[in-house]
Design an enzyme around this catalytic site. Structure first.
Site, PDB file in Angstrom:
ATOM      1  N   ARG A 246       0.863  -1.178   0.000  1.00  0.00           N
ATOM      2  CA  ARG A 246       0.000   0.000   0.000  1.00  0.00           C
ATOM      3  C   ARG A 246       0.900   1.228   0.000  1.00  0.00           C
ATOM      4  O   ARG A 246       1.925   1.248   0.703  1.00  0.00           O
ATOM      5  CB  ARG A 246      -0.903   0.036   1.245  1.00  0.00           C
ATOM      6  CG  ARG A 246      -2.094  -0.905   1.213  1.00  0.00           C
ATOM      7  CD  ARG A 246      -3.152  -0.497   0.196  1.00  0.00           C
ATOM      8  NE  ARG A 246      -4.317  -1.398   0.185  1.00  0.00           N
ATOM      9  CZ  ARG A 246      -4.413  -2.484  -0.583  1.00  0.00           C
ATOM     10  NH1 ARG A 246      -3.432  -2.821  -1.407  1.00  0.00           N
ATOM     11  NH2 ARG A 246      -5.496  -3.229  -0.537  1.00  0.00           N
ATOM     12  N   GLU A 275      -4.505   7.511  -4.857  1.00  0.00           N
ATOM     13  CA  GLU A 275      -4.803   6.797  -6.099  1.00  0.00           C
ATOM     14  C   GLU A 275      -6.138   7.297  -6.639  1.00  0.00           C
ATOM     15  O   GLU A 275      -7.078   7.395  -5.860  1.00  0.00           O
ATOM     16  CB  GLU A 275      -4.852   5.290  -5.834  1.00  0.00           C
ATOM     17  CG  GLU A 275      -3.501   4.750  -5.381  1.00  0.00           C
ATOM     18  CD  GLU A 275      -3.503   3.239  -5.108  1.00  0.00           C
ATOM     19  OE1 GLU A 275      -4.543   2.581  -5.247  1.00  0.00           O
ATOM     20  OE2 GLU A 275      -2.433   2.729  -4.756  1.00  0.00           O
ATOM     21  N   HIS A 294      -1.884   0.244  -9.763  1.00  0.00           N
ATOM     22  CA  HIS A 294      -2.473  -0.712  -8.802  1.00  0.00           C
ATOM     23  C   HIS A 294      -3.079  -1.930  -9.523  1.00  0.00           C
ATOM     24  O   HIS A 294      -4.282  -2.187  -9.439  1.00  0.00           O
ATOM     25  CB  HIS A 294      -3.526  -0.020  -7.911  1.00  0.00           C
ATOM     26  CG  HIS A 294      -3.725  -0.743  -6.608  1.00  0.00           C
ATOM     27  ND1 HIS A 294      -4.065  -0.119  -5.430  1.00  0.00           N
ATOM     28  CD2 HIS A 294      -3.636  -2.058  -6.295  1.00  0.00           C
ATOM     29  CE1 HIS A 294      -4.183  -1.009  -4.458  1.00  0.00           C
ATOM     30  NE2 HIS A 294      -3.922  -2.200  -4.960  1.00  0.00           N
TER      31      HIS A 294
HETATM   32  P1  NAP Z   1      -0.557 -11.607   4.694  1.00  0.00           P
HETATM   33  O1  NAP Z   1      -0.465 -13.026   4.282  1.00  0.00           O
HETATM   34  O2  NAP Z   1      -1.401 -11.239   5.858  1.00  0.00           O
HETATM   35  O3  NAP Z   1       0.932 -11.027   4.878  1.00  0.00           O
HETATM   36  C1  NAP Z   1       1.234  -9.840   5.523  1.00  0.00           C
HETATM   37  C2  NAP Z   1       2.468 -10.066   6.383  1.00  0.00           C
HETATM   38  O4  NAP Z   1       2.868  -8.828   6.989  1.00  0.00           O
HETATM   39  C3  NAP Z   1       2.222 -11.049   7.533  1.00  0.00           C
HETATM   40  O5  NAP Z   1       3.326 -11.910   7.620  1.00  0.00           O
HETATM   41  C4  NAP Z   1       2.142 -10.132   8.734  1.00  0.00           C
HETATM   42  O6  NAP Z   1       2.500 -10.734   9.948  1.00  0.00           O
HETATM   43  C5  NAP Z   1       3.130  -9.069   8.360  1.00  0.00           C
HETATM   44  N1  NAP Z   1       2.929  -7.856   9.164  1.00  0.00           N
HETATM   45  C6  NAP Z   1       1.769  -7.276   9.554  1.00  0.00           C
HETATM   46  N2  NAP Z   1       1.998  -6.175  10.288  1.00  0.00           N
HETATM   47  C7  NAP Z   1       3.347  -6.053  10.362  1.00  0.00           C
HETATM   48  C8  NAP Z   1       4.191  -5.125  10.993  1.00  0.00           C
HETATM   49  N3  NAP Z   1       3.699  -4.084  11.684  1.00  0.00           N
HETATM   50  N4  NAP Z   1       5.521  -5.306  10.875  1.00  0.00           N
HETATM   51  C9  NAP Z   1       6.018  -6.351  10.191  1.00  0.00           C
HETATM   52  N5  NAP Z   1       5.264  -7.255   9.578  1.00  0.00           N
HETATM   53  C10 NAP Z   1       3.939  -7.123   9.652  1.00  0.00           C
HETATM   54  O7  NAP Z   1      -1.134 -10.734   3.477  1.00  0.00           O
HETATM   55  P2  NAP Z   1      -0.872 -10.955   1.905  1.00  0.00           P
HETATM   56  O8  NAP Z   1      -1.957 -11.766   1.324  1.00  0.00           O
HETATM   57  O9  NAP Z   1       0.523 -11.360   1.686  1.00  0.00           O
HETATM   58  O10 NAP Z   1      -1.090  -9.435   1.396  1.00  0.00           O
HETATM   59  C11 NAP Z   1      -0.244  -8.401   1.867  1.00  0.00           C
HETATM   60  C12 NAP Z   1      -0.735  -7.039   1.424  1.00  0.00           C
HETATM   61  O11 NAP Z   1      -0.475  -6.844   0.045  1.00  0.00           O
HETATM   62  C13 NAP Z   1      -2.248  -6.808   1.529  1.00  0.00           C
HETATM   63  O12 NAP Z   1      -2.619  -6.418   2.840  1.00  0.00           O
HETATM   64  C14 NAP Z   1      -2.493  -5.704   0.523  1.00  0.00           C
HETATM   65  O13 NAP Z   1      -2.411  -4.443   1.148  1.00  0.00           O
HETATM   66  C15 NAP Z   1      -1.353  -5.864  -0.469  1.00  0.00           C
HETATM   67  N6  NAP Z   1      -1.812  -6.312  -1.806  1.00  0.00           N
HETATM   68  C16 NAP Z   1      -1.626  -5.487  -2.870  1.00  0.00           C
HETATM   69  C17 NAP Z   1      -2.006  -5.915  -4.127  1.00  0.00           C
HETATM   70  C18 NAP Z   1      -1.827  -5.040  -5.330  1.00  0.00           C
HETATM   71  O14 NAP Z   1      -2.658  -5.061  -6.219  1.00  0.00           O
HETATM   72  N7  NAP Z   1      -0.750  -4.296  -5.421  1.00  0.00           N
HETATM   73  C19 NAP Z   1      -2.580  -7.181  -4.304  1.00  0.00           C
HETATM   74  C20 NAP Z   1      -2.759  -7.988  -3.201  1.00  0.00           C
HETATM   75  C21 NAP Z   1      -2.358  -7.539  -1.948  1.00  0.00           C
HETATM   76  P3  NAP Z   1       1.427 -11.643  10.781  1.00  0.00           P
HETATM   77  O15 NAP Z   1       1.406 -12.966  10.075  1.00  0.00           O
HETATM   78  O16 NAP Z   1       1.976 -11.667  12.143  1.00  0.00           O
HETATM   79  O17 NAP Z   1       0.097 -10.924  10.701  1.00  0.00           O
HETATM   80  C1  GLV Z   2      -5.225  -5.333  -3.699  1.00  0.00           C
HETATM   81  O1  GLV Z   2      -4.543  -4.368  -3.530  1.00  0.00           O
HETATM   82  C2  GLV Z   2      -5.662  -6.181  -2.632  1.00  0.00           C
HETATM   83  O2  GLV Z   2      -5.453  -5.848  -1.471  1.00  0.00           O
HETATM   84  O3  GLV Z   2      -6.254  -7.225  -2.948  1.00  0.00           O
END
Ligand code: NAP
Ligand code: GLV
Ligand code: GLV
Length: 341
Positions: A246, A275, A294
């Protein structure tokens, strides 16, 4: 009860959307642009369920309006849900779900597209060909044209070692033979570390040692502005920062300074603090940044699967079951799942 009423804030791709329209008495926002906030507030009480996008600001005003009416569940079409006031939803007994897993590989692949584009100056190179500059240079090949950074043997730093962070690490370790460092809220299991050749380090060590730094944390009060001037100054002057998490995780003014003054070499950005990014934003004037609108999860496969995940969450709730991707677990103690009662 007849079919529950559903408000969907945009048309969604794939066959599951048709099924959604059959299973629910649905109204779909017809425009390309997102519905204005006042429309969400006005609509919320009149529907049992809402499908939201990350561009829909579902704040406490929308939620309270919905809870006063018949709203029971908000099913987000995204994995990130920082646009939703989840605590407020929990207090008002409203279920919130998201769409994890199905977009992990798509987002990891886009992350690699940005890494490779930045490391090899691909966007500038494309412009060089199209603009006729290559032709006018009078030579088809030059030993010093667009020299970039090779990835094999370099260090990849992953911040936020969850689903997407690990998928990016796997491609780096297995595809490019990179050494992986990671910083996250907690340490990953030993087997995961071994499989991905990954070492758990402090944020500072990661920033100092990595050639590529890639962000994969959710946006929360703790991660907002996590990468600011201090952190950018710790990075190598040859390093590339990639953000597909983000925009607000990075301080945008510090990033512009870092790119302009060469504290880091380049950046690849899919997400921004605002955005859509205004075309006059200083980031658009910099040569050492690759920009995308995005589109992390924007593969046909992922987007269709996200529609199915939204539908599955809604159908489980309709059957009186806890939806598979429930975000606010505590809500179950407040109210049983289901549209009755
Ligand atoms: P996820 O599996 O929940 O991974 C997030 C990781 O970050 C987890 O390991 C979490 O730890 C860690 N975390 C949370 N807070 C933290 C902190 N303060 N310091 C250090 N680490 C921390 O989520 P994901 O599915 O990988 O997705 C991650 C993010 O990508 C989403 O939240 C979204 O904002 C973004 N995203 C963007 C797009 C795009 O289109 N660009 C697409 C998809 C996702 P814990 O396991 O302890 O919670
Ligand atoms: C995209 O940014 C998502 O969080 O799925
Ligand atoms: C950069 O990440 C921005 O938010 O502009």
């Amino acid at each position: 009860m007849g079919k529950p009423r559903l408000f969907v804030t945009r048309r969604l791709p794939g066959p599951c959307f048709k099924r959604m329209l059959e299973e629910f008495n649905a109204d779909v926002w017809p425009e390309w642009r997102h519905p204005p906030h006042e429309v969400l507030v006005e609509k919320a009480p009149h529907y049992d369920a809402m499908v939201s996008l990350l561009t829909d600001r579902i704040d406490c005003e929308v939620i309270v309006a919905g809870a006063r009416g018949r709203l029971r569940i908000i099913s987000q079409y995204a994995v990130g849900y920082d646009n939703i006031d989840v605590d407020c939803a929990t207090r008002h007994g409203i279920y919130v779900t998201n769409t994890p897993d199905v977009l992990t590989e798509a987002t990891a692949e886009l992350t690699w597209a940005l890494i490779l584009a930045a490391a090899r100056h691909l966007v500038k190179a494309d412009r060089y060909v199209r603009s006729g500059e290559w032709y006018r240079s009078g030579t088809g090949w030059h030993p010093e044209l667009f020299l970039g950074m090779e990835l094999r043997g370099k260090t990849l730093g992953i911040i936020g070692f969850g689903r997407i962070g690990r998928a990016v690490a796997r491609i780096g370790a297995k595809g490019f033979g990179m050494k992986v460092l990671y910083y996250s809220r907690r340490r990953a299991p030993r087997e995961v570390e071994q499989e991905l050749n990954a070492r758990y380090v402090s944020l500072e060590e990661l920033l100092r040692e990595s050639d590529i730094v890639s962000l994969h944390v959710p946006l929360t009060p703790e991660t907002r502005g996590m990468i600011g001037e201090r952190e950018l100054r710790m990075m190598k002057p040859t390093a590339i920062l990639v953000n597909t998490a983000r925009g607000a995780v990075v301080d945008p003014d510090a990033l512009v300074k870092a790119l302009r003054e060469g504290w880091i070499a380049a950046a690849g950005l899919d997400v921004f603090h605002v955005e859509p990014l205004p075309p006059e934003h200083p980031l658009t004037k910099l040569d050492n940044v690759v920009l995308a609108p995005h589109i992390g999860s924007a593969t046909r496969e992922a987007r269709e699967a996200m529609t199915c995940a939204v539908l599955e969450n809604l159908l489980a709730f309709k059957r009186g079951e806890v939806p598979p991707n429930l975000v606010n677990r505590e809500v179950v103690e407040k109210r049983r799942p289901g549209f009755e009662g």
